[in-house]
Design a protein around this motif. Structure first.
Motif, PDB file in Angstrom:
ATOM      1  N   ILE A 232      36.419  -2.610  76.803  1.00 16.13           N
ATOM      2  CA  ILE A 232      37.505  -1.984  76.046  1.00 16.13           C
ATOM      3  C   ILE A 232      37.637  -2.812  74.774  1.00 16.13           C
ATOM      4  CG2 ILE A 232      39.932  -1.343  76.044  1.00 16.13           C
ATOM      5  CD1 ILE A 232      39.680  -1.311  79.154  1.00 16.13           C
ATOM      6  N   GLU A 233      37.089  -2.285  73.687  1.00 18.83           N
ATOM      7  CA  GLU A 233      36.971  -3.057  72.453  1.00 18.83           C
ATOM      8  C   GLU A 233      38.319  -3.521  71.919  1.00 18.83           C
ATOM      9  OE1 GLU A 233      33.868  -4.070  71.008  1.00 18.83           O
ATOM     10  OE2 GLU A 233      33.412  -3.445  73.049  1.00 18.83           O
ATOM     11  N   SER A 234      39.333  -2.667  72.010  1.00 21.16           N
ATOM     12  CA  SER A 234      40.639  -3.070  71.485  1.00 21.16           C
ATOM     13  C   SER A 234      41.159  -4.288  72.244  1.00 21.16           C
ATOM     14  CB  SER A 234      41.634  -1.912  71.575  1.00 21.16           C
ATOM     15  OG  SER A 234      41.748  -1.451  72.903  1.00 21.16           O
TER      16      SER A 234
ATOM     17  N   VAL B 109      42.389   0.878  82.941  1.00 20.25           N
ATOM     18  CA  VAL B 109      43.024   0.535  81.668  1.00 20.25           C
ATOM     19  C   VAL B 109      42.688   1.583  80.610  1.00 20.25           C
ATOM     20  CG1 VAL B 109      43.046  -1.139  79.770  1.00 20.25           C
ATOM     21  CG2 VAL B 109      43.192  -1.937  82.136  1.00 20.25           C
ATOM     22  N   MET B 110      41.433   2.027  80.570  1.00 21.36           N
ATOM     23  CA  MET B 110      41.025   3.039  79.591  1.00 21.36           C
ATOM     24  C   MET B 110      41.808   4.338  79.812  1.00 21.36           C
ATOM     25  SD  MET B 110      39.053   3.519  76.936  1.00 21.36           S
ATOM     26  CE  MET B 110      37.670   2.413  76.924  1.00 21.36           C
TER      27      MET B 110
ATOM     28  N   LEU C   1      32.289   5.490  79.755  1.00 18.59           N
ATOM     29  CA  LEU C   1      31.779   4.573  80.772  1.00 18.59           C
ATOM     30  C   LEU C   1      32.536   3.257  80.699  1.00 18.59           C
ATOM     31  CD1 LEU C   1      27.957   5.186  80.294  1.00 18.59           C
ATOM     32  CD2 LEU C   1      29.531   6.306  81.886  1.00 18.59           C
ATOM     33  N   ALA C   2      32.924   2.747  81.855  1.00 14.85           N
ATOM     34  CA  ALA C   2      33.607   1.460  81.960  1.00 14.85           C
ATOM     35  C   ALA C   2      32.745   0.527  82.800  1.00 14.85           C
ATOM     36  CB  ALA C   2      34.978   1.639  82.604  1.00 14.85           C
ATOM     37  N   VAL C   3      32.860  -0.787  82.552  1.00  9.97           N
ATOM     38  CA  VAL C   3      32.025  -1.757  83.265  1.00  9.97           C
ATOM     39  C   VAL C   3      32.650  -2.245  84.565  1.00  9.97           C
ATOM     40  CG1 VAL C   3      30.841  -2.525  81.172  1.00  9.97           C
ATOM     41  CG2 VAL C   3      32.900  -3.731  81.944  1.00  9.97           C
ATOM     42  N   SER C   4      33.892  -1.843  84.843  1.00  9.05           N
ATOM     43  CA  SER C   4      34.549  -2.244  86.087  1.00  9.05           C
ATOM     44  C   SER C   4      35.641  -1.233  86.416  1.00  9.05           C
ATOM     45  CB  SER C   4      35.168  -3.643  85.942  1.00  9.05           C
ATOM     46  OG  SER C   4      36.289  -3.597  85.082  1.00  9.05           O
ATOM     47  N   PRO C   5      36.040  -1.166  87.687  1.00  8.74           N
ATOM     48  CA  PRO C   5      37.155  -0.279  88.043  1.00  8.74           C
ATOM     49  C   PRO C   5      38.440  -0.633  87.284  1.00  8.74           C
ATOM     50  CG  PRO C   5      35.983  -0.970  90.014  1.00  8.74           C
ATOM     51  CD  PRO C   5      35.426  -1.774  88.867  1.00  8.74           C
ATOM     52  N   GLU C   6      38.671  -1.931  87.045  1.00  3.14           N
ATOM     53  CA  GLU C   6      39.850  -2.356  86.278  1.00  3.14           C
ATOM     54  C   GLU C   6      39.818  -1.771  84.867  1.00  3.14           C
ATOM     55  OE1 GLU C   6      39.323  -6.580  86.511  1.00  3.14           O
ATOM     56  OE2 GLU C   6      40.899  -6.810  88.005  1.00  3.14           O
TER      57      GLU C   6
END
Length: 197
Positions: free
Chosen positions: A2-4, A51-52, A42-47
């Motif tokens: 999440i870049e932000s 958040v996204m 796509l996210a790198v983790s469930p967390e």
């Protein structure tokens, strides 16, 4: 990542107030726009996935998790003779070697300051810093900087421990997963465990 959140954390690592940065506001807007327009995020983790969804109001079916991982075939535990031989080949002393890996970004630079403080009081250990965190490779007492290397494998084999003193960042810490795959006892700050639970 999440870049932000990542860049907000980088700002905190540099003691910059993220709420006062126009650059960080721009990143948040750009990320929000991209996430809203994307067919799949796509996210790198469930967390990070949660958040996204929460940050940008994304429906669950449009956000998938593809977790990072370590190549456990490439990095595997070394026995004592292999460790001793790796230390000799790398010109490291026989005593305990602590490995810290990092690219040249603010969270890793902050982690390097922790490693330097530890090296100053733990003289019987050799601290090897792998990556471009120093302006040049070198050796200063019990602190060794390698610069960027082609293959981290020999350093994993030579090390007795690893440290991941990361307090900022986001995403998952591949360096921690690789160290654990290499069988190294590892000391990690809480943020370094982000995305691994």
């Amino acid at each position: 990542n999440i870049e932000s959140q990542k860049f907000e954390s980088y700002a905190r690592a540099r003691d910059v107030d993220p709420t006062r940065s126009p650059w960080l506001r721009y990143i948040r807007r750009a990320e929000r726009s991209a996430a809203k327009r994307a067919d799949l995020v796509l996210a790198v983790s469930p967390e990070d996935r949660q958040v996204m969804m929460d940050l940008y109001g994304l429906p669950a079916e449009r956000v998938a998790t593809i977790p990072n991982g370590a190549d456990v075939e490439k990095y595997s535990p070394a026995d004592l003779p292999t460790r001793r031989a790796a230390k000799r080949r790398l010109g490291l002393p026989d005593g305990p070697v602590v490995l810290y890996i990092g690219s040249n970004v603010p969270p890793n630079q902050a982690g390097l300051q922790w490693v330097r403080r530890l090296a100053a009081i733990a003289e019987r250990f050799t601290f090897v810093v792998l990556g471009p965190l120093f302006s040049r490779p070198g050796r200063w007492g019990n602190l060794v900087a390698t610069g960027t290397v082609e293959d981290a494998g020999p350093y994993f084999h030579a090390a007795d421990f690893s440290v991941c003193p990361i307090e900022h960042g986001g995403g998952t810490k591949i360096k921690l997963m690789e160290a654990l795959a290499a069988g190294l006892p590892s000391v990690a700050f809480e943020e370094a465990l982000h995305g691994t639970r």
